[in-house]
Structure formats: structure tokens, C-alpha cells
Motif scaffolding. Structure first.
Motif, mmCIF file in Angstrom:
data_model
loop_
_atom_site.group_PDB
_atom_site.id
_atom_site.type_symbol
_atom_site.label_atom_id
_atom_site.label_comp_id
_atom_site.label_asym_id
_atom_site.label_seq_id
_atom_site.Cartn_x
_atom_site.Cartn_y
_atom_site.Cartn_z
ATOM 1 N N PHE A 1 -43.798 102.106 171.542
ATOM 2 C CA PHE A 1 -44.803 101.161 172.007
ATOM 3 C C PHE A 1 -46.199 101.628 171.598
ATOM 4 N N ALA A 2 -46.462 102.922 171.755
ATOM 5 C CA ALA A 2 -47.785 103.460 171.418
ATOM 6 C C ALA A 2 -48.069 103.297 169.928
ATOM 7 N N ARG A 3 -47.053 103.506 169.089
ATOM 8 C CA ARG A 3 -47.261 103.402 167.634
ATOM 9 C C ARG A 3 -47.556 101.955 167.234
ATOM 10 N N GLN A 4 -46.876 100.996 167.841
ATOM 11 C CA GLN A 4 -47.134 99.597 167.533
ATOM 12 C C GLN A 4 -48.556 99.208 167.938
ATOM 13 N N LYS A 5 -49.038 99.780 169.039
ATOM 14 C CA LYS A 5 -50.429 99.507 169.446
ATOM 15 C C LYS A 5 -51.408 100.083 168.424
ATOM 16 N N THR A 6 -51.085 101.278 167.908
ATOM 17 C CA THR A 6 -51.928 101.871 166.869
ATOM 18 C C THR A 6 -51.921 101.009 165.616
ATOM 19 N N PHE A 7 -50.751 100.498 165.267
ATOM 20 C CA PHE A 7 -50.616 99.599 164.114
ATOM 21 C C PHE A 7 -51.533 98.382 164.291
ATOM 22 N N ALA A 8 -51.517 97.789 165.493
ATOM 23 C CA ALA A 8 -52.361 96.619 165.765
ATOM 24 C C ALA A 8 -53.840 96.969 165.667
ATOM 25 N N GLU A 9 -54.228 98.133 166.195
ATOM 26 C CA GLU A 9 -55.639 98.538 166.164
ATOM 27 C C GLU A 9 -56.125 98.750 164.727
ATOM 28 N N ILE A 10 -55.277 99.401 163.911
ATOM 29 C CA ILE A 10 -55.672 99.648 162.521
ATOM 30 C C ILE A 10 -55.713 98.342 161.735
ATOM 31 N N GLU B 1 -52.324 89.280 158.617
ATOM 32 C CA GLU B 1 -50.864 89.201 158.599
ATOM 33 C C GLU B 1 -50.256 90.394 159.330
ATOM 34 N N ALA B 2 -50.796 91.587 159.075
ATOM 35 C CA ALA B 2 -50.315 92.784 159.764
ATOM 36 C C ALA B 2 -50.626 92.705 161.253
ATOM 37 N N LEU B 3 -51.789 92.147 161.598
ATOM 38 C CA LEU B 3 -52.191 92.033 162.999
ATOM 39 C C LEU B 3 -51.236 91.113 163.759
ATOM 40 N N ILE B 4 -50.894 89.973 163.162
ATOM 41 C CA ILE B 4 -49.953 89.055 163.800
ATOM 42 C C ILE B 4 -48.596 89.719 163.977
ATOM 43 N N LYS B 5 -48.153 90.427 162.941
ATOM 44 C CA LYS B 5 -46.864 91.125 163.004
ATOM 45 C C LYS B 5 -46.857 92.160 164.130
ATOM 46 N N ALA B 6 -47.922 92.972 164.205
ATOM 47 C CA ALA B 6 -47.991 94.025 165.220
ATOM 48 C C ALA B 6 -48.031 93.444 166.630
ATOM 49 N N HIS B 7 -48.866 92.416 166.847
ATOM 50 C CA HIS B 7 -48.955 91.828 168.190
ATOM 51 C C HIS B 7 -47.680 91.073 168.555
ATOM 52 N N GLY B 8 -47.011 90.479 167.565
ATOM 53 C CA GLY B 8 -45.729 89.833 167.835
ATOM 54 C C GLY B 8 -44.688 90.845 168.269
ATOM 55 N N THR B 9 -44.682 92.009 167.627
ATOM 56 C CA THR B 9 -43.744 93.075 167.998
ATOM 57 C C THR B 9 -44.055 93.612 169.380
ATOM 58 N N LEU B 10 -45.336 93.829 169.682
ATOM 59 C CA LEU B 10 -45.723 94.318 171.009
ATOM 60 C C LEU B 10 -45.312 93.337 172.100
ATOM 61 N N LEU B 11 -45.501 92.054 171.834
ATOM 62 C CA LEU B 11 -45.114 91.040 172.814
ATOM 63 C C LEU B 11 -43.611 91.075 173.059
ATOM 64 N N ALA B 12 -42.829 91.136 171.975
ATOM 65 C CA ALA B 12 -41.377 91.166 172.106
ATOM 66 C C ALA B 12 -40.909 92.430 172.821
ATOM 67 N N TYR C 1 -50.632 90.728 176.146
ATOM 68 C CA TYR C 1 -49.835 90.707 174.912
ATOM 69 C C TYR C 1 -49.612 89.272 174.437
ATOM 70 N N GLN C 2 -49.488 88.341 175.384
ATOM 71 C CA GLN C 2 -49.432 86.921 175.021
ATOM 72 C C GLN C 2 -50.757 86.506 174.400
ATOM 73 N N PHE C 3 -51.853 86.873 175.060
ATOM 74 C CA PHE C 3 -53.184 86.479 174.587
ATOM 75 C C PHE C 3 -53.452 87.023 173.184
ATOM 76 N N ASN C 4 -53.180 88.317 172.994
ATOM 77 C CA ASN C 4 -53.530 88.958 171.724
ATOM 78 C C ASN C 4 -52.719 88.404 170.557
ATOM 79 N N TYR C 5 -51.463 88.058 170.795
ATOM 80 C CA TYR C 5 -50.634 87.483 169.733
ATOM 81 C C TYR C 5 -51.205 86.134 169.301
#
Length: 548
Positions: A270-279, A287-298, A310-314
Motif C-alpha cells: 500500500f505504501a509503495r502504491q502511494k509513493t507511485f501516485a505521489e511521483i 496516465e500513471a496517476l490514474i493507474k496508481a489511484h485506481g490501484t489504491l482504491l481497489a 481514495y474515491q476522490f483522488n481516483y
């Protein structure tokens, strides 16, 4: 587990979490043979979560594969996040797989041990004995941490490292972690420097790279990460640290490549996916941001990490993509995705629990969708009550800023932006995104303000015709700006008695501009102006009708 115990599992509370009845019975049999007399079962992490209390479990076995839903690694991560396990408890992950990705995933969450199936009763006995002895050795250090006495824990670990060199590596790791928690990065740097002066163990290099990152010594941290990756290109800690360092020195493309590579190697962190979204957000890779937030939501759904953000950010990530879309087809596709996500979100428990908050968010999302479809008036009517009453929740302030910018309501947008800046929970990345949007509209805002100010000056000079032209130019840059629409109405009404043959045109312009502001919840000052202007308009329109 208690400090004194001849048999490591006698009278201990033991929990087995596994979805296979056959393995539950097999492991229970082994444990009973070894002296256990208090063994409980759960088929899933969800079933166990509400039953586990911090002081009720001495030993927990968690199978890595738990069927549908989160796996054992994710469940243990959740237990630690919720502080459901005492530091005196023993956690063991069990897996039937020995692939690199699974082993890395298991080690990353740092269970006390892990077992690969099949294992014998003798192996289990040996492991439990070693784990029990280890817990006894570190009982005082763990208790100090439980009591929040971190400095005392450091001294205990350092003493054990000196007295028992075979345990020194574990002790030094724990000391570094405590230094990180305390923000004492220089202390960690000095400790690790002494260790690395004589040898270069992987763990010490990893901690030193992290320490250098905390000390903003990014180039040195990157060199150490490269050394680690030269030894093992799958070293996910080195990939993570290097990605963060590269992001700090504005090498976003490589930073994103590395963090995505790390996520592919160990996808359930979970922490790594959040880092992915931040970067991804820092580098504006939507495209990467949508992917990361979609993964965090799931990943968050149905877990302790579940949160409405997580709903909002996606959905916000998709709006960012929509804002930059060029073709009608791409815009239509993204709009449909956003609408579908908003519908699906209404069934999410985190949304159900915060219905009023989601209603506000949904209103601003629908307004932004209306703007993207060219329906500015409908969008403004949706959000006007919230802006006029200033009753908006702080969580939705970023969405109000974006919607107001979309509408060209620059003054209100900047006022909301200032409110967001003043919040304690203001997110740095979100604020940066809002400020970048503000800067991207700087020319529009300047042109709008110049035309509006010039129109006011001309109005005061009695040059109503040219004032009207300036206000109309201002509205081209901000089509729904209430203040400028009222300024235009006021100038039109001043010109109407002198208009003669152009009166019909002026009356139509008045009606058109009244439609921009009528039926809306306006700030008190604007509402009073509108009331006065409508009275003046009705009076002049009646006179014009009688004269014709």
C-alpha cells in the motif's frame, strides 16, 4: 508472549488464519503435539480482524493465499497498521509458493518468521523455540517501545548488540528504525558509517541510502542504491529509495520508471502504491496517476485503509486527464468513465458513511462535467449555493477551486484557494496542482481583470458604450463571472434610455445576462445589486414598451 515459559506454546493463545480446512487441522495437530492447548481458526482475514485484540493473541499463523480478497501479507500489514498485535506477539506467514515475488512480498512486511509448505513438526518446533528465545531476549526493548520510551529502547538494543555480537545486525536495524521515527538521521548516519567502515552488508547499505535521502544527500543515496542494484537488480528497497531521490532532483522520467518497476516486483504494498501516485503527480504523468489511484482504491476497499479520499483522488486524476484531452472522442470517453465511477462510488461503504461529504464532491464533479460539455450556466447553478453560503467541507475545497477556475470565476477560485492553503490538512501535492492551474490561467485572469477594470473606469466617466464593450470582452475570458455580468447589466441599463433604435438589442442583451445570475444563491452584495438592477430593468422595459 510472557517473559517466562518453558514450553514456548503451552497456554499461549494461538490463531490460525487459513481458508483450507485441511491445513487448519494439520497445523493444529502439529501444535497440539508440541504442547498447545488454545488454538482458534478463521477462514479469512476479514473474519479474524474484528476478533483480534492487541493482548489476546500470542502467536498467529497467516496463510499467504486466503482465497478471494486480500492476501496474508496485506492482512498482516493491516494488523500492524491497526496496532492489533503486541510487540510481544509472534507473527508467522505461511506460503506454499517460493517464487521471488512472493518471498520478497513476505519479507517486506517483516513477519517474525515465514514457513514454506510443506514443513515438518520438527521444523516447526525448532522455529518456535528460536522465536520464543528471541522474544525473551528483546522483551525489555519491545516493552520500552510499547511504552513509548524510544530512547530507552535504543540503549537496550545497543547493549544487546555489544554483549551478543550474533544479534548485533538485528539490533542495529531496530536502532536505525527508531532513529528514523525520532527524526535523528545524523545519529543513524554515524552508526551506519562505523559499520560500513569495515564491511558493506546489504542491510547497512540500504539503511545508509535511506538515511542519506532523509538528509537530502540525494547523489550519495543514489550511488549506494546503484551499488545495491548491481548486486541484485530486484532490490525493491533500493529501487524505491533511488526513485524518490531522482524525483527530488527533478529526474521524473527515470523516477517513474523505477517506482513502477518496484510496484511490478511487489504489487501489494500500500505504501509503495502511494509513493507511485505521489511521483506520478509530481511529474504530471496523468496516465500513471490514474493507474496508481485506481490501484489504491481497489486495494483499500474492505480494509482498514479504506477512506473516501481514495474515491476522490481516483476521480480527480481522471478530471486532470479530461482537462488536457484534445479530441471529442477522448473527452467523451473520460466523461463516461468519471460518471461511471461516481455511480459506483455511491455503493461504497466509505461513501455511505459520509453521504453529505460525497454529495458536495459529486456536485462539483457534475458541475465540471457540465463545463466540459459546454453547459456553463447549469454548472454555475449547481455550485452557487455552496460558494454563496461558504458552507463547503474542507475536503472538497480543491474541487471547488478547480470548478471555479473552469467557470472563470477567478476571484472566488482564489478565495477558496487561500482557504485551502490555511488548512492544517492541506496536501502539498494537491496545493501544487491548484497553483499550477492558477498559473496556467494567469493570462486569462490578467486579460479579464484588465477589461473589467477598464470597463469600470469608462462607466465612471459616463462612456457607457465603450464600458459595455470592455465588460463583454471580460466575459469572453470568464463567461460566468457574476461581478462582470452585473457590471455589464448596469452599463446596458444606463445606455438604454439613449439607445433609440438599438433599444431592442440592449433589452435582449439584458435578458441574456440576467439568465447568467437569476435563480442562483449569490453573495449578499451581489444579490442586492441584482435586485436593484432588475427593478431598474423592469421600469425601463415598461417605459420602452409604452413608447412603442
Amino acid at each position: 508472549m510472557s517473559q517466562n515459559s518453558e514450553n514456548p506454546i503451552k497456554d499461549k493463545s494461538i490463531l490460525i488464519i487459513d481458508d483450507q480446512k485441511s491445513f487448519q487441522q494439520l497445523l493444529k495437530g502439529m501444535l497440539i503435539q508440541l504442547g498447545a492447548n488454545n488454538v482458534s481458526f478463521y477462514d479469512s482475514g476479514e473474519a479474524a480482524l474484528n476478533k483480534i485484540d492487541k493482548d489476546s493473541v500470542d502467536l498467529v499463523f497467516i496463510d499467504y493465499n486466503l482465497g478471494q480478497g486480500r492476501n496474508g501479507k496485506q492482512f498482516l500489514e493491516e494488523l500492524k497498521y491497526l496496532n492489533k498485535l503486541s510487540r510481544h506477539s509472534i507473527s508467522i506467514l505461511v506460503t506454499g509458493e517460493s517464487t521471488r515475488s512472493v518471498v520478497l512480498s513476505v519479507l517486506e512486511i517483516e513477519p517474525d518468521d515465514y514457513l514454506i509448505k510443506p514443513f515438518s513438526s520438527g521444523m516447526l518446533k525448532t522455529r518456535l523455540s528460536k522465536l520464543s528465545n528471541k522474544k525473551k531476549l528483546f522483551f525489555d526493548a519491545n516493552q520500552a517501545i510499547e511504552d513509548g520510551q524510544l530512547e530507552a529502547a535504543v540503549q537496550i538494543y545497543l547493549k544487546i548488540a555489544k554483549d551478543r555480537p550474533r544479534n548485533a545486525q538485528f539490533c542495529y536495524k531496530r536502532v536505525c528504525q527508531i532513529y528514523f521515527d525520532l527524526g535523528q538521521y545524523q545519529n543513524a548516519f554515524e552508526l551506519l558509517g562505523n559499520i560500513l567502515a569495515t564491511a558493506r552488508p546489504t542491510w547497512a547499505l540500504t539503511y545508509m541510502a535511506q538515511t542519506c535521502m532523509f538528509l537530502a544527500q540525494y547523489d550519495k543515496a543514489i550511488r549506494i542504491c546503484d551499488e545495491l542494484l548491481g548486486q541484485n537488480r530486484f532490490n525493491i528497497d533500493a529501487l524505491d529509495i533511488k526513485a524518490l531521490c531522482l524525483n527530488h532532483i527533478d529526474q521524473g522520467k527515470e523516477s517513474l520508471f523505477l517506482i513502477e518497476q518496484s510496484c511490478n516486483i511487489s504489487p501489494h504494498s500500500f505504501a509503495r502504491q502511494k509513493t507511485f501516485a505521489e511521483i506520478a503527480q509530481a511529474n504530471n504523468d496523468l496516465e500513471a496517476l490514474i493507474k496508481a489511484h485506481g490501484t489504491l482504491l481497489a486495494m483499500s476497499k474492505g480494509t482498514a485503509f479504506a477512506h473516501i479520499d481514495y474515491q476522490f483522488n481516483y476521480i480527480r486524476a481522471m478530471f486532470s486527464q479530461l482537462h488536457l484531452a484534445n479530441s471529442k472522442e477522448e473527452k467523451a470517453d473520460l466523461s463516461n468513465q468519471i460518471k461511471g465511477s461516481l455511480r459506483q462510488a455511491q455503493n461504497d461503504p466509505t461513501v455511505t458513511e459520509q453521504h453529505a461529504l460525497f454529495k458536495e464532491f459529486n456536485t462539483f464533479c457534475e458541475a465540471r462535467l457540465s463545463v466540459s460539455e459546454g453547459d456553463f450556466l447549469d454548472a454555475k447553478k449547481m455550485i452557487a449555493p455552496y460558494i454563496a453560503e461558504q458552507s463547503l467541507s474542507s475536503s472538497v475545497l480543491p474541487d471547488s477551486v478547480m470548478a471555479l477556475f473552469d467557470l472563470g470565476e477567478f476571484d472566488d477560485a482564489n478565495a477558496q484557494l487561500e482557504k485551502y492553503k490555511g488548512l492544517n490538512e492541506c496536501d502539498g501535492q494537491t496545493l501544487k496542482q491548484l497553483q499550477e492551474r492558477n498559473e496556467s490561467l494567469a493570462n486569462h485572469q490578467t486579460e479579464f481583470e484588465q477589461h473589467n477594470v477598464r470597463g469600470i473606469e469608462l462607466y465612471k466617466q459616463g462612456d457607457f458604450q465603450n464600458a459595455i464593450e470592455q465588460f463583454e470582452m471580460a466575459l469572453k475570458y470568464a463567461p460566468m463571472n457574476t461581478g462582470s455580468a452585473l457590471n455589464l447589466l448596469q452599463a446596458l441599463l444606463q445606455l438604454l434610455p439613449r439607445a433609440n433604435q438599438a433599444a431592442d438589442v440592449i433589452l435582449e442583451k439584458c435578458r441574456s445576462n440576467f439568465r447568467l445570475v437569476e435563480g442562483m444563491a449569490l453573495p449578499r452584495q451581489h444579490a442586492k445589486r441584482l435586485e436593484d438592477l432588475k427593478f431598474e430593468y423592469n421600469k425601463l422595459a415598461k417605459l420602452y414598451s409604452q413608447s412603442n
